[in-house]
Design a protein around this motif. Structure first.
Motif, PDB file in Angstrom:
ATOM      1  N   GLU A   1     -19.609  30.256 -18.719  1.00 51.28           N
ATOM      2  CA  GLU A   1     -19.535  31.714 -18.786  1.00 51.28           C
ATOM      3  C   GLU A   1     -20.340  32.235 -19.973  1.00 51.28           C
ATOM      4  O   GLU A   1     -21.042  33.241 -19.873  1.00 51.28           O
ATOM      5  CB  GLU A   1     -18.077  32.163 -18.931  1.00 51.28           C
ATOM      6  CG  GLU A   1     -17.253  31.995 -17.672  1.00 51.28           C
ATOM      7  CD  GLU A   1     -15.811  32.436 -17.864  1.00 51.28           C
ATOM      8  OE1 GLU A   1     -15.516  33.047 -18.910  1.00 51.28           O
ATOM      9  OE2 GLU A   1     -14.988  32.174 -16.979  1.00 51.28           O
TER      10      GLU A   1
ATOM     11  N   GLN B   1     -17.169  34.940 -12.437  1.00 44.19           N
ATOM     12  CA  GLN B   1     -16.233  34.859 -13.560  1.00 44.19           C
ATOM     13  C   GLN B   1     -16.824  35.493 -14.812  1.00 44.19           C
ATOM     14  O   GLN B   1     -16.139  36.204 -15.552  1.00 44.19           O
ATOM     15  CB  GLN B   1     -15.886  33.387 -13.847  1.00 44.19           C
ATOM     16  CG  GLN B   1     -15.065  32.699 -12.766  1.00 44.19           C
ATOM     17  CD  GLN B   1     -13.681  33.308 -12.597  1.00 44.19           C
ATOM     18  OE1 GLN B   1     -13.030  33.660 -13.570  1.00 44.19           O
ATOM     19  NE2 GLN B   1     -13.238  33.439 -11.360  1.00 44.19           N
ATOM     20  N   ALA B   2     -18.106  35.227 -15.059  1.00 42.90           N
ATOM     21  CA  ALA B   2     -18.766  35.798 -16.238  1.00 42.90           C
ATOM     22  C   ALA B   2     -18.865  37.315 -16.125  1.00 42.90           C
ATOM     23  O   ALA B   2     -18.615  38.040 -17.099  1.00 42.90           O
ATOM     24  CB  ALA B   2     -20.161  35.186 -16.398  1.00 42.90           C
TER      25      ALA B   2
END
Length: 238
Positions: free
Chosen positions: A20, A61-62
């Motif tokens: 991430e 997710q990032a």
């Protein structure tokens, strides 16, 4: 859209948090180099993932982390756009987020204690019948495993998350969701708990549950302080 600055990440870290971090760094580079500017729409998820050489889930997710901090925003009809707050501010805030990726353990614990004390105080006065039921269920799930001396990290996490939910304060709940998993995983990984300690933790959990059920805020905070004694000791050794 100005996408010629996108470069594939040559080697991805094994750790999820580090992946991430790399993706956020790449997006930051695009903003600093003006390949993306405030107000611009991010490339399609599939395109960006392919260009960075990451999975769509890793990219998602990032981006969710950036969205949480308000650096990007999703719009129903026009996709995800960079927040219109200026390049300097975006650069500074992304740098801060990257530094937050690996905070020192003691700071995490101190923050958790501050948050959770307030969470249980609010929970004791605001909790609903449904929420106290959820707290009890989480406590029972933890107890069943702990009595047998089994790994109960997830159950412990769920118990504390249910406490935060019962505060009915969305910000406290969100912050607890961010920091608690890492703390509990670190604590359990580096400390061997015997059955006697497990029984003590069950007893401490029960005291917190009872205080919240009785709607006794002072008792809830005092019970939580008792529960945190070992955490304080462990933290101070680090």
């Amino acid at each position: 859209m100005k996408l010629n600055g996108l470069e594939k990440i040559e080697k991805l870290p094994e750790d999820k948090e580090n992946v991430e971090e790399v993706i956020i760094s790449k997006i930051r580079e695009l903003i600093v180099s003006k390949h993306l500017e405030p107000g611009d729409r991010l490339p399609a998820e599939r395109d960006l993932a392919e260009r960075f050489g990451v999975s769509r889930n890793q990219l998602r997710q990032a981006i969710q982390k950036l969205e949480f901090y308000g650096l990007v925003k999703k719009y129903p009809q026009s996709g995800t756009r960079i927040s219109n707050i200026g390049v300097t501010a975006l650069n500074g805030m992304m740098s801060d987020i990257l530094q937050l990726q690996n905070p020192d353990f003691k700071s995490l614990v101190e923050t958790r204690i501050i948050l959770e004390k307030n969470a249980v105080r609010l929970a004791a006065t605001r909790r609903t019948e449904s929420q106290i039921h959820q707290i009890k269920k989480a406590h029972e799930a933890y107890s069943e495993k702990a009595i047998q001396g089994l790994d109960a990290i997830e159950e412990d996490l769920m118990f504390h998350i249910k406490l935060a939910e019962a505060s009915n304060n969305s910000v406290i709940n969100s912050l607890m969701l961010i920091i608690t998993p890492e703390i509990i995983a670190h604590f359990v990984k580096n400390k061997i708990c015997d059955k006697e300690e497990n029984f003590l933790l069950i007893k401490e959990h029960q005291a917190i549950v009872d205080a919240i059920e009785e709607k006794n805020a002072d008792k809830a905070v005092a019970s939580l302080n008792d529960h945190f004694k070992e955490l304080y000791k462990y933290c101070n050794k680090q």
